[in-house]
Design a protein around this motif. Structure first.
Motif, short mmCIF file in Angstrom:
data_model
loop_
_atom_site.label_atom_id
_atom_site.label_comp_id
_atom_site.label_asym_id
_atom_site.label_seq_id
_atom_site.Cartn_x
_atom_site.Cartn_y
_atom_site.Cartn_z
N MET A 1 -38.00 -9.05 -12.26
CA MET A 1 -38.03 -9.25 -10.82
C MET A 1 -36.60 -9.33 -10.30
O MET A 1 -35.69 -9.69 -11.04
CB MET A 1 -38.83 -10.49 -10.47
N ASN A 2 -36.42 -8.97 -9.05
CA ASN A 2 -35.11 -9.01 -8.41
C ASN A 2 -34.99 -10.26 -7.54
O ASN A 2 -35.86 -10.53 -6.72
CB ASN A 2 -34.89 -7.78 -7.53
N ILE A 3 -33.90 -10.98 -7.75
CA ILE A 3 -33.61 -12.18 -6.97
C ILE A 3 -32.39 -11.89 -6.11
O ILE A 3 -31.40 -11.34 -6.59
CB ILE A 3 -33.32 -13.39 -7.88
N ASN A 4 -32.47 -12.23 -4.83
CA ASN A 4 -31.35 -12.04 -3.91
C ASN A 4 -30.49 -13.30 -3.90
O ASN A 4 -31.01 -14.41 -3.91
CB ASN A 4 -31.87 -11.80 -2.49
N PHE A 5 -29.18 -13.09 -3.89
CA PHE A 5 -28.24 -14.20 -3.82
C PHE A 5 -27.32 -14.01 -2.65
O PHE A 5 -26.95 -12.89 -2.32
CB PHE A 5 -27.42 -14.28 -5.12
N ARG A 6 -26.96 -15.13 -2.03
CA ARG A 6 -25.96 -15.08 -0.96
C ARG A 6 -25.08 -16.31 -1.11
O ARG A 6 -25.53 -17.40 -1.44
CB ARG A 6 -26.61 -15.03 0.41
N SER A 7 -23.80 -16.08 -0.87
CA SER A 7 -22.85 -17.19 -0.93
C SER A 7 -22.67 -17.76 0.46
O SER A 7 -23.04 -17.13 1.45
CB SER A 7 -21.51 -16.72 -1.50
N VAL A 8 -22.07 -18.92 0.53
CA VAL A 8 -21.81 -19.52 1.84
C VAL A 8 -20.78 -18.70 2.61
O VAL A 8 -20.68 -18.82 3.83
CB VAL A 8 -21.36 -21.00 1.71
N LYS A 9 -20.04 -17.83 1.92
CA LYS A 9 -19.07 -16.96 2.58
C LYS A 9 -19.68 -15.63 3.00
O LYS A 9 -19.00 -14.77 3.52
CB LYS A 9 -17.89 -16.69 1.64
N GLY A 10 -20.98 -15.44 2.75
CA GLY A 10 -21.66 -14.23 3.19
C GLY A 10 -21.79 -13.13 2.16
O GLY A 10 -22.40 -12.10 2.42
N GLN A 11 -21.22 -13.31 0.97
CA GLN A 11 -21.36 -12.32 -0.10
C GLN A 11 -22.83 -12.25 -0.50
O GLN A 11 -23.50 -13.28 -0.61
CB GLN A 11 -20.50 -12.73 -1.30
N ARG A 12 -23.34 -11.02 -0.70
CA ARG A 12 -24.73 -10.83 -1.09
C ARG A 12 -24.83 -9.88 -2.27
O ARG A 12 -24.10 -8.90 -2.33
CB ARG A 12 -25.55 -10.25 0.07
N PHE A 13 -25.75 -10.17 -3.18
CA PHE A 13 -26.03 -9.28 -4.30
C PHE A 13 -27.37 -9.65 -4.90
O PHE A 13 -27.95 -10.67 -4.56
CB PHE A 13 -24.90 -9.31 -5.35
N ASN A 14 -27.87 -8.79 -5.79
CA ASN A 14 -29.15 -9.02 -6.47
C ASN A 14 -28.92 -9.14 -7.96
O ASN A 14 -28.01 -8.53 -8.50
CB ASN A 14 -30.11 -7.85 -6.23
N VAL A 15 -29.77 -9.91 -8.61
CA VAL A 15 -29.76 -10.03 -10.06
C VAL A 15 -31.20 -9.83 -10.53
O VAL A 15 -32.13 -10.39 -9.94
CB VAL A 15 -29.23 -11.41 -10.52
N THR A 16 -31.38 -9.04 -11.58
CA THR A 16 -32.70 -8.82 -12.15
C THR A 16 -32.93 -9.83 -13.27
O THR A 16 -32.09 -9.98 -14.16
CB THR A 16 -32.82 -7.39 -12.70
N VAL A 17 -34.04 -10.55 -13.20
CA VAL A 17 -34.38 -11.56 -14.19
C VAL A 17 -35.85 -11.44 -14.58
O VAL A 17 -36.63 -10.78 -13.90
CB VAL A 17 -34.11 -13.00 -13.66
N LYS A 18 -36.20 -12.11 -15.67
CA LYS A 18 -37.60 -12.26 -16.07
C LYS A 18 -38.07 -13.64 -15.63
O LYS A 18 -37.26 -14.57 -15.53
CB LYS A 18 -37.73 -12.15 -17.59
N HIS A 19 -39.36 -13.79 -15.38
CA HIS A 19 -39.85 -15.11 -14.93
C HIS A 19 -39.69 -16.17 -16.01
O HIS A 19 -39.73 -17.36 -15.72
CB HIS A 19 -41.30 -15.02 -14.45
N THR A 20 -39.42 -15.75 -17.26
CA THR A 20 -39.22 -16.70 -18.35
C THR A 20 -37.75 -17.07 -18.55
O THR A 20 -37.44 -17.96 -19.35
CB THR A 20 -39.76 -16.11 -19.67
#
Length: 88
Positions: A1-20
């Motif tokens: 699954m893809n998780i979206n991340f954002r920093s307090v400075k506005g940087q955004r990116f995705n990381v692919t992880v497993k639910h485990t």
């Protein structure tokens, strides 16, 4: 699954992880992606600091595909009570 991340400075990116995957592993992946030291970040999901659940899996915490997690920097220290009185 893809998780979206954002920093307090506005940087955004995705990381692919497993639910485990463990939160601790997620912190390491995010730190690498963001170019930060893993000891200097906190991950916040639904107003909860995930650092209290480093050994829990992503799935156990209800994180699902498309979720957004905020990256916050750890703040070390703070004002001591006597410093607050001196500032008054």
């Amino acid at each position: 699954m893809n998780i979206n991340f954002r920093s307090v400075k506005g940087q955004r990116f995705n990381v692919t992880v497993k639910h485990t995957d463990k939160v601790q592993d997620l912190v390491m992946s995010v730190a690498r992606e963001a170019g930060l030291d893993h000891n200097e970040i906190r991950l916040i999901y639904e107003m909860k600091d995930l650092s209290n659940n480093l050994n829990s899996s992503v799935g156990e915490l209800g994180i699902v595909d498309g979720s957004t997690i905020t990256i916050a920097l750890r703040v070390v220290g703070g004002l001591a009570s006597h410093n607050l009185e001196a500032a008054s």
